[in-house]
Scaffold this active site. Sequence first.
Site, mmCIF file in Angstrom:
data_model
loop_
_atom_site.group_PDB
_atom_site.id
_atom_site.type_symbol
_atom_site.label_atom_id
_atom_site.label_comp_id
_atom_site.label_asym_id
_atom_site.label_seq_id
_atom_site.Cartn_x
_atom_site.Cartn_y
_atom_site.Cartn_z
ATOM 1 N N CYS A 171 57.941 39.773 41.939
ATOM 2 C CA CYS A 171 56.979 40.726 42.492
ATOM 3 C C CYS A 171 56.607 40.350 43.933
ATOM 4 O O CYS A 171 56.132 39.239 44.193
ATOM 5 C CB CYS A 171 55.734 40.752 41.602
ATOM 6 N N GLY A 172 56.811 41.282 44.861
ATOM 7 C CA GLY A 172 56.519 41.036 46.263
ATOM 8 C C GLY A 172 55.058 40.737 46.534
ATOM 9 O O GLY A 172 54.716 39.837 47.303
ATOM 10 N N HIS A 173 54.159 41.486 45.893
ATOM 11 C CA HIS A 173 52.722 41.262 46.078
ATOM 12 C C HIS A 173 52.304 39.904 45.518
ATOM 13 O O HIS A 173 51.391 39.260 46.060
ATOM 14 C CB HIS A 173 51.926 42.374 45.395
ATOM 15 N N CYS A 174 52.972 39.472 44.438
ATOM 16 C CA CYS A 174 52.662 38.164 43.849
ATOM 17 C C CYS A 174 53.075 37.040 44.793
ATOM 18 O O CYS A 174 52.357 36.041 44.949
ATOM 19 C CB CYS A 174 53.383 38.002 42.515
#
Length: 228
Positions: free
Chosen positions: A55-58
Site C-alpha cells: 500500500c502506497g499510503h502505508c
Amino acid sequence: MNGLTASVALLVLLACGAQSAAVVQLTDENFEHLTQAASGATTGDWFVKFYAPWCGHCIKIAPTWTELAKEIGNEINIAEVDCTQNAATCSRFGIRGYPTLILFRHGKYYVHAGTRDVPSFVKWLTAEQFDTSIGKDVPTGPSFFSMLLGKFESKLQTLHLHKDPMYNSILIGMVLAAGVIVPVFVLTWICVTVNDKKEAAEAATAQGAAGTPSAAEPAEKPADKKNE
C-alpha cells in the site's frame, strides 16, 4: 564537578531512553495477549496501524508512525498489524482499506479519521475532552476456526498472479470460485448420471414384468385352424 557531569549525563541518557520506544509488531497470535483489548485494555491504550506492505499510503506513513512511537510511545502503545500476514485480526475489526488507524481504550475502539502527522496524532490521542461517543465495543477474539481461515487467507495473499494488487485479488477470487464451482458441477453430473441409469433400470424391469405372463394367467393357446 565530576558528580554534576555524571548526573547530567544520566539525565540525558534517561531522556534519550524515554524517546526510544519502538513500534510494536502485533500478530494474530499475540494481539489479544499484548493489548488485552477485549478485556478493557489493562496494558494501557494502544494506537494500531492496520496496513499492507504494498500500500502506497502505508509506505508514506511509516516514518511518521516510527516518529510517533518515539514521541508518545511511553504513554500510549504504538503498534501495527500486517494484514497480509494476520488476516484473522484484520477481519475481526472489519479492515477494508489501508492504512486503517484504530485506538483501543478501555474496551472500546476508535477509528482515526483526521490528519495524519505526529502533532495531529498526539493532539487527538491526548485530548482532555476525548469524544467517547464514537467508540465501538471491541469484538471478542477470533475462534480457532477463524484463526485457521485467517492463516489460509494470508497464504492466499502471498500469491502474486498479477503485479497490480487489485487484479491479483480478483484473480485469486476467480481461482477460489473455480475451486468451488468445478467440484459442485462434477458432483451434480455424477448424481444426474447415476439417477438416470437407476430410472432406466427400473423402467426396464417394469417393462419386463409387464410382458411376462403370470402363473395365475397362463398364456393363451393358439386358436385352432378351421377346416377348409
